[in-house]
Design a protein around this motif. Structure first.
Motif, PDB file in Angstrom:
ATOM      1  N   LYS A   2       0.825  -1.207   0.000  1.00 18.55           N
ATOM      2  CA  LYS A   2       0.000   0.000   0.000  1.00 18.55           C
ATOM      3  C   LYS A   2       0.861   1.258   0.000  1.00 18.55           C
ATOM      4  CE  LYS A   2      -3.948   2.106   2.285  1.00 18.55           C
ATOM      5  NZ  LYS A   2      -4.916   2.051   3.378  1.00 18.55           N
ATOM      6  N   PHE A   3       1.967   1.188   0.751  1.00 22.17           N
ATOM      7  CA  PHE A   3       2.878   2.338   0.805  1.00 22.17           C
ATOM      8  C   PHE A   3       3.480   2.602  -0.579  1.00 22.17           C
ATOM      9  CE2 PHE A   3       7.234   3.978   1.483  1.00 22.17           C
ATOM     10  CZ  PHE A   3       6.893   5.210   2.023  1.00 22.17           C
ATOM     11  N   ILE A   4       3.867   1.522  -1.262  1.00 25.14           N
ATOM     12  CA  ILE A   4       4.456   1.656  -2.605  1.00 25.14           C
ATOM     13  C   ILE A   4       3.423   2.217  -3.586  1.00 25.14           C
ATOM     14  CG2 ILE A   4       5.409   0.374  -4.557  1.00 25.14           C
ATOM     15  CD1 ILE A   4       6.663  -1.538  -2.530  1.00 25.14           C
ATOM     16  N   GLU A   5       2.182   1.740  -3.442  1.00 25.19           N
ATOM     17  CA  GLU A   5       1.110   2.237  -4.317  1.00 25.19           C
ATOM     18  C   GLU A   5       0.870   3.729  -4.082  1.00 25.19           C
ATOM     19  OE1 GLU A   5      -1.550   1.782  -7.370  1.00 25.19           O
ATOM     20  OE2 GLU A   5      -0.193   0.250  -6.545  1.00 25.19           O
ATOM     21  N   THR A   6       0.951   4.127  -2.808  1.00 25.20           N
ATOM     22  CA  THR A   6       0.788   5.548  -2.472  1.00 25.20           C
ATOM     23  C   THR A   6       1.891   6.384  -3.100  1.00 25.20           C
ATOM     24  OG1 THR A   6      -0.261   4.975  -0.379  1.00 25.20           O
ATOM     25  CG2 THR A   6       0.605   7.204  -0.589  1.00 25.20           C
ATOM     26  N   LEU A   7       3.132   5.888  -2.989  1.00 25.54           N
ATOM     27  CA  LEU A   7       4.255   6.606  -3.598  1.00 25.54           C
ATOM     28  C   LEU A   7       4.101   6.696  -5.117  1.00 25.54           C
ATOM     29  CD1 LEU A   7       7.368   5.245  -1.643  1.00 25.54           C
ATOM     30  CD2 LEU A   7       6.329   7.515  -1.504  1.00 25.54           C
ATOM     31  N   LYS A   8       3.619   5.618  -5.715  1.00 26.27           N
ATOM     32  CA  LYS A   8       3.427   5.597  -7.165  1.00 26.27           C
ATOM     33  C   LYS A   8       2.373   6.626  -7.588  1.00 26.27           C
ATOM     34  CE  LYS A   8       2.149   2.576 -11.010  1.00 26.27           C
ATOM     35  NZ  LYS A   8       1.694   1.230 -11.425  1.00 26.27           N
ATOM     36  N   ASN A   9       1.271   6.680  -6.837  1.00 21.76           N
ATOM     37  CA  ASN A   9       0.220   7.649  -7.144  1.00 21.76           C
ATOM     38  C   ASN A   9       0.724   9.080  -6.988  1.00 21.76           C
ATOM     39  OD1 ASN A   9      -1.655   5.664  -7.717  1.00 21.76           O
ATOM     40  ND2 ASN A   9      -2.456   5.596  -5.617  1.00 21.76           N
ATOM     41  N   PHE A  10       1.535   9.288  -5.943  1.00 20.78           N
ATOM     42  CA  PHE A  10       2.113  10.616  -5.718  1.00 20.78           C
ATOM     43  C   PHE A  10       3.009  11.003  -6.896  1.00 20.78           C
ATOM     44  CE2 PHE A  10       5.638  13.246  -4.195  1.00 20.78           C
ATOM     45  CZ  PHE A  10       4.933  14.358  -3.749  1.00 20.78           C
TER      46      PHE A  10
END
Length: 397
Positions: A2-10
């Motif tokens: 989830k953290f990686i997905e958040t970074l990707k979206n950012f």
């Protein structure tokens, strides 16, 4: 995860990611950002018309930063204001500020300030200056005819007005006739205004002899307060009746001058010269700069516009000098005109008049041409506004 997905979206929402949004690197925005930085350098270090060139550069920078979403050209597509898009909630800061350009508000307010800072005394003292101011407008119409070969009449008219060396007038006309070319035309107009001391002297010297450059002119007669008060009123009525489409610019210019000369509105005169003009200059510069986006700025037409702009300016300078020489054929000794003041017929006030003074004193250090040159210089401001009105009447919707 989830953290990686958040970074990707950012990352996908950053401007850096948007450079690659179409799977290929967006070089156009990079080039425009570099152009904006060059304009900042010219404004700050070289002091080329910094009051307007710096806001233009910042507007260009902001509009070309991917993801900033502060200016949407589609809101003004087809030369019309799409009010439904502006009211959709997606409008950015410059979308709103640009309304002042599109509706012709900013140039007219600036003309009020210019009028309040202008002294028409030298023109009234020597009415022959009107002929020299009109002669300089030859550059506008000659360039229009040549530009018509390569561009539509609307764009050609907008290119021709660069020859008037009047930034607000160029912006006013272009915003009405060819808004898609507003960025390059405005940048060309203000750049050449800043380069008056570089462009004009070689032309002036090439078209005059040492004897002509040394001509001394008699002192100007005094102009009464009544004449200075009546002049802006008469000009507003006369010009507006002949060329109604020039009324917004000429009327604004003369209103500002009347505030200065009437003697009972000192507070208003100071306000339009300083606070009001400074605020509108910032809004105008940022709005105009934002129109210089990569899609419309980076093409062969932009280079042609810049080249034809300097031709327009050169022809305007030459026409003023040559008409002054022609007038001397019919004038008696002692009343002849120094042809150098003819070059001041362009609207770059008071820079063009100072150039006439400087070139004249190179031949005769005791010759003072500044006040004589101010006559055609302020006449050129009126002339370029009338020329813009004529072109708008011919090619406006």
């Amino acid at each position: 995860m989830k953290f990686i997905e958040t970074l990707k979206n950012f990352w996908l929402q950053t401007g850096f990611a948007k450079f690659f949004e179409d799977s290929t690197f967006n070089w156009g925005n990079i080039v425009m950002i570099l152009v904006a930085c060059v304009l900042c350098y010219l404004a700050i270090v070289k002091k080329f018309e910094p009051l307007l060139l710096l806001p233009i550069a910042i507007g260009m920078l902001l509009a070309n930063l991917p993801g900033a979403d502060i200016y949407h050209p589609e809101f003004y597509e087809g030369g019309h204001v799409h009010w439904e898009m502006l009211g959709s909630g997606a409008a950015g800061l410059i979308d709103v500020l640009y309304l002042g350009v599109k509706l012709g508000i900013y140039p007219c307010i600036i003309f009020i300030g210019v009028g309040a800072m202008t002294d028409f005394g030298p023109l009234l003292a020597n009415p022959k200056s009107l002929i020299l101011g009109a002669a300089a407008q030859v550059g506008i119409f000659a360039t229009f005819l040549v530009a018509s070969i390569f561009f539509t009449p609307e764009v050609a008219a907008s290119i021709g007005i660069i020859g008037g060396a009047d930034g607000p007038t160029a912006i006013f006309l272009t915003s009405k006739l060819a808004p898609e070319k507003l960025g390059p035309i405005a940048i060309a107009a203000y750049s050449y205004m800043a380069l008056v001391p570089v462009i004009q002297p070689p032309i002036m010297k090439a078209l005059t002899t040492k004897k002509e450059r040394a001509i001394r002119m008699p002192a100007l007669r005094p102009v009464s307060k009544t004449q200075k008060i009546c002049f802006p009123i008469i000009v507003t009525i006369f010009v507006s009746l002949i060329v109604p489409s020039a009324a917004p610019l000429v009327g604004s210019l003369m209103f500002g001058n009347l505030l200065k000369e009437c003697g009972v509105t000192e507070r208003l005169s100071k306000t339009v010269q300083n606070e009001l003009m400074n605020i509108v200059t910032v809004f105008l510069g940022i709005s105009v700069g934002a129109t210089a986006v990569a899609d419309t700025f980076l093409d062969g037409e932009t280079i042609l516009i810049i080249v034809m702009g300097v031709v327009a300016f050169g022809v305007a300078t030459a026409a003023g000098v040559l008409i002054a020489k022609l007038m001397n054929v019919f004038l008696p000794e002692g009343k002849k005109i120094n042809p150098l003041i003819g070059s001041a017929g362009v609207s770059a006030v008071p820079m063009a008049a100072r150039v006439s003074q400087k070139v004249g004193q190179e031949e005769d250090p005791g010759n003072f041409l500044l006040m004589h040159a101010m006559g055609p210089n302020v006449a050129g401001v009126i002339g370029s506004a009338i020329a813009a009105g004529v072109l708008l009447a011919l090619f406006g919707a």
